[in-house]
Design a protein around this motif. Structure first.
Motif, mmCIF file in Angstrom:
data_model
loop_
_atom_site.group_PDB
_atom_site.id
_atom_site.type_symbol
_atom_site.label_atom_id
_atom_site.label_comp_id
_atom_site.label_asym_id
_atom_site.label_seq_id
_atom_site.Cartn_x
_atom_site.Cartn_y
_atom_site.Cartn_z
ATOM 1 N N TRP B 105 37.748 -14.838 -39.759
ATOM 2 C CA TRP B 105 36.846 -14.546 -38.527
ATOM 3 C C TRP B 105 37.007 -12.878 -38.346
ATOM 4 O O TRP B 105 36.100 -12.437 -38.550
ATOM 5 C CB TRP B 105 37.193 -15.417 -37.588
ATOM 6 C CG TRP B 105 36.652 -16.900 -37.585
ATOM 7 C CD1 TRP B 105 37.349 -18.020 -38.299
ATOM 8 C CD2 TRP B 105 35.362 -17.180 -37.207
ATOM 9 N NE1 TRP B 105 36.372 -18.957 -38.154
ATOM 10 C CE2 TRP B 105 35.290 -18.671 -37.685
ATOM 11 C CE3 TRP B 105 34.338 -16.696 -36.759
ATOM 12 C CZ2 TRP B 105 34.401 -19.509 -37.475
ATOM 13 C CZ3 TRP B 105 33.002 -17.438 -36.399
ATOM 14 C CH2 TRP B 105 33.180 -18.810 -36.914
ATOM 15 N N PRO B 106 38.402 -12.569 -37.929
ATOM 16 C CA PRO B 106 38.312 -11.087 -37.813
ATOM 17 C C PRO B 106 37.924 -10.411 -38.757
ATOM 18 O O PRO B 106 37.230 -9.229 -38.916
ATOM 19 C CB PRO B 106 39.790 -11.019 -37.257
ATOM 20 C CG PRO B 106 40.381 -12.028 -37.628
ATOM 21 C CD PRO B 106 39.481 -13.171 -37.888
ATOM 22 N N VAL B 107 38.595 -10.873 -40.424
ATOM 23 C CA VAL B 107 37.953 -9.953 -41.316
ATOM 24 C C VAL B 107 36.548 -9.756 -41.409
ATOM 25 O O VAL B 107 35.941 -8.576 -41.638
ATOM 26 C CB VAL B 107 38.691 -10.509 -42.602
ATOM 27 C CG1 VAL B 107 38.069 -9.828 -43.929
ATOM 28 C CG2 VAL B 107 40.077 -10.523 -42.510
ATOM 29 N N PHE B 109 34.178 -10.300 -39.328
ATOM 30 C CA PHE B 109 33.706 -9.141 -38.050
ATOM 31 C C PHE B 109 34.016 -7.844 -38.170
ATOM 32 O O PHE B 109 32.917 -6.976 -37.923
ATOM 33 C CB PHE B 109 33.976 -9.876 -36.757
ATOM 34 C CG PHE B 109 33.152 -11.284 -36.493
ATOM 35 C CD1 PHE B 109 31.775 -10.901 -36.272
ATOM 36 C CD2 PHE B 109 33.756 -12.543 -36.126
ATOM 37 C CE1 PHE B 109 31.084 -12.103 -35.936
ATOM 38 C CE2 PHE B 109 33.131 -13.421 -35.844
ATOM 39 C CZ PHE B 109 31.621 -13.464 -35.676
ATOM 40 N N ILE B 110 35.090 -7.537 -38.646
ATOM 41 C CA ILE B 110 35.406 -6.012 -38.768
ATOM 42 C C ILE B 110 34.586 -5.253 -39.804
ATOM 43 O O ILE B 110 33.990 -4.303 -39.662
ATOM 44 C CB ILE B 110 36.933 -5.989 -39.051
ATOM 45 C CG1 ILE B 110 37.891 -6.382 -37.864
ATOM 46 C CG2 ILE B 110 37.245 -4.691 -39.540
ATOM 47 C CD1 ILE B 110 39.302 -6.457 -38.114
ATOM 48 N N SER B 111 34.171 -6.136 -40.959
ATOM 49 C CA SER B 111 33.420 -5.636 -41.965
ATOM 50 C C SER B 111 32.025 -5.573 -41.254
ATOM 51 O O SER B 111 31.481 -4.575 -41.713
ATOM 52 C CB SER B 111 33.386 -6.690 -42.965
ATOM 53 O OG SER B 111 32.263 -6.554 -43.961
ATOM 54 N N THR B 112 31.433 -6.364 -40.436
ATOM 55 C CA THR B 112 30.216 -6.256 -39.841
ATOM 56 C C THR B 112 30.082 -5.017 -38.974
ATOM 57 O O THR B 112 29.144 -4.305 -38.930
ATOM 58 C CB THR B 112 29.567 -7.292 -39.092
ATOM 59 O OG1 THR B 112 30.479 -7.573 -37.964
ATOM 60 C CG2 THR B 112 29.496 -8.620 -39.901
ATOM 61 N N PHE B 113 30.922 -4.571 -38.310
ATOM 62 C CA PHE B 113 31.100 -3.351 -37.597
ATOM 63 C C PHE B 113 31.141 -2.210 -38.485
ATOM 64 O O PHE B 113 30.354 -1.226 -37.803
ATOM 65 C CB PHE B 113 32.578 -3.203 -36.563
ATOM 66 C CG PHE B 113 32.392 -4.431 -35.416
ATOM 67 C CD1 PHE B 113 31.314 -4.674 -34.749
ATOM 68 C CD2 PHE B 113 33.693 -5.323 -35.442
ATOM 69 C CE1 PHE B 113 31.471 -5.298 -33.579
ATOM 70 C CE2 PHE B 113 33.568 -6.116 -34.400
ATOM 71 C CZ PHE B 113 32.542 -6.319 -33.538
ATOM 72 N N PHE B 114 31.790 -2.244 -39.381
ATOM 73 C CA PHE B 114 31.450 -1.126 -40.497
ATOM 74 C C PHE B 114 30.301 -0.832 -40.811
ATOM 75 O O PHE B 114 29.576 0.188 -41.065
ATOM 76 C CB PHE B 114 32.515 -1.239 -41.616
ATOM 77 C CG PHE B 114 34.008 -0.806 -41.361
ATOM 78 C CD1 PHE B 114 34.191 0.617 -41.416
ATOM 79 C CD2 PHE B 114 35.012 -1.593 -40.954
ATOM 80 C CE1 PHE B 114 35.357 1.138 -41.259
ATOM 81 C CE2 PHE B 114 36.162 -1.359 -40.740
ATOM 82 C CZ PHE B 114 36.535 0.186 -40.790
ATOM 83 N N PRO B 137 26.102 -10.801 -37.529
ATOM 84 C CA PRO B 137 27.385 -11.651 -37.152
ATOM 85 C C PRO B 137 27.003 -13.170 -37.078
ATOM 86 O O PRO B 137 28.010 -13.960 -37.268
ATOM 87 C CB PRO B 137 27.738 -10.900 -35.659
ATOM 88 C CG PRO B 137 26.447 -10.087 -35.384
ATOM 89 C CD PRO B 137 25.573 -9.829 -36.716
#
Lengths: 103, 205
Positions: B105-107, B109-114, B137
């Motif tokens: 999950w965090p991996v 979502f962090i990718s979508t932020f980038f 997301p």
């Protein structure tokens, strides 16, 4: 074990609680000793004694690992333990209701 | 050894087995009513707030976005606290799988932020940005729900993943500002339906 005789390793109040709990673990997960102890509300010494008896019968495994810097013991039911528990529950069910209706 | 070695009557044995199963279910397994309920409320109210606060181009204003963001953060906190609490002390193959799926999950979502960061630094604007910012997301949620549902044999979670993918597809085609209404009704409604079905299952047991 022959016909109607109940497995003496499981058929004792405290060990039945331990085995019933381990058999119900979500997705057959193992559980740390402290969490199991809390769940059963037993003393550590008491739980250890019963786990040793279950381990001797081949019904339970206790795996020691290191997490971070502290040792952790995971407890799980073996396939033999699960089979024995399923046999036991089937026997209990037929003792309660010999007609074979689900209890 | 006293009471411990006492052999129970068959009725007592049955009561012990039943009680321990209930104990495990209530203390170690995730309560989908809590998780799906939290996400149903967050999407249901959050997306309506964005819809109501959308400007003429369909882009949500600061108030709508803040309400949505706050509710999403609250739902994330509920999810982490609840599932960590229930899964605490569980190990073995199931425990490892749980930990890895949790880390996905965090991996993701962090990718979508980038990806969002890259989009904004390229100066992308307009309704298309709103569509992608919503879809990316949501697609992560849909895929992880399908994967987790398949891994654990949880049919409801698997189908909820498919439902979210369908919802986000419809919402993207519709586009802003009605996109947010579609997300609220179909997406939020889907989660709440999941919570309700879980509740009915538990009562039947």
């Amino acid at each position: 074990m022959n016909d109607g005789e109940l497995d003496p390793v499981i058929h004792a109040q405290a060990r039945l609680r331990v085995v019933a709990t381990l058999s119900a673990m979500p997705n057959r997960a193992s559980i740390t000793f402290p969490r199991l102890q809390k769940l059963l509300d037993m003393t550590a010494g008491n739980l250890s004694t019963h786990l040793r008896k279950l381990e001797d019968a081949g019904y339970v495994t206790q795996t020691k690992t290191i997490e971070g810097r502290s040792p952790v013991t995971y407890v799980a039911l073996t396939p033999a333990g699960l089979a024995a528990f399923e046999r036991y529950t089937a026997q209990i069910r037929s003792l309660i209701d010999p007609s074979g209706e689900p209890a | 050894m006293g009471d411990d070695e006492r052999t129970p009557t068959p009725e007592e044995s049955w009561a012990i087995i039943d009680a321990q199963r209930r104990e495990v279910r209530e203390r170690l397994t995730v309560d989908d009513r809590i998780l799906y309920g939290a996400w149903g409320i967050a999407w249901g109210i959050g997306y309506v707030a964005m819809f109501l606060d959308a400007d003429r181009e369909g882009m949500p204003g600061n108030v709508g976005s803040a309400v949505f963001g706050g509710l999403i953060v609250a739902a994330i906190v509920v999810t982490i606290v609840h599932s960590e609490g229930r899964a605490k002390g569980l190990g073995g193959a199931a425990g490892r799988m749980n930990a890895r799926l949790g880390a996905a999950w965090p991996v993701a979502f962090i990718s979508t932020f980038f990806i969002f960061g890259a989009m904004f630094s390229e100066g992308l604007e307009g309704p298309g940005v709103g569509i992608i910012a919503n879809a990316l997301p949501c697609l992560v949620v849909a895929c992880l729900f399908m994967g987790s549902g398949a891994a654990w044999g949880d049919r409801r979670q698997f189908w909820l993943g498919i439902w979210i993918a369908v919802t986000v597809s419809i919402a993207s085609v519709v586009g802003p500002p009605y996109l947010y209404l579609v997300m609220a009704v179909l997406g939020g409604g889907g989660f709440l339906a999941g919570a309700l079905l879980d509740h009915l299952d538990r009562r039947r047991r």
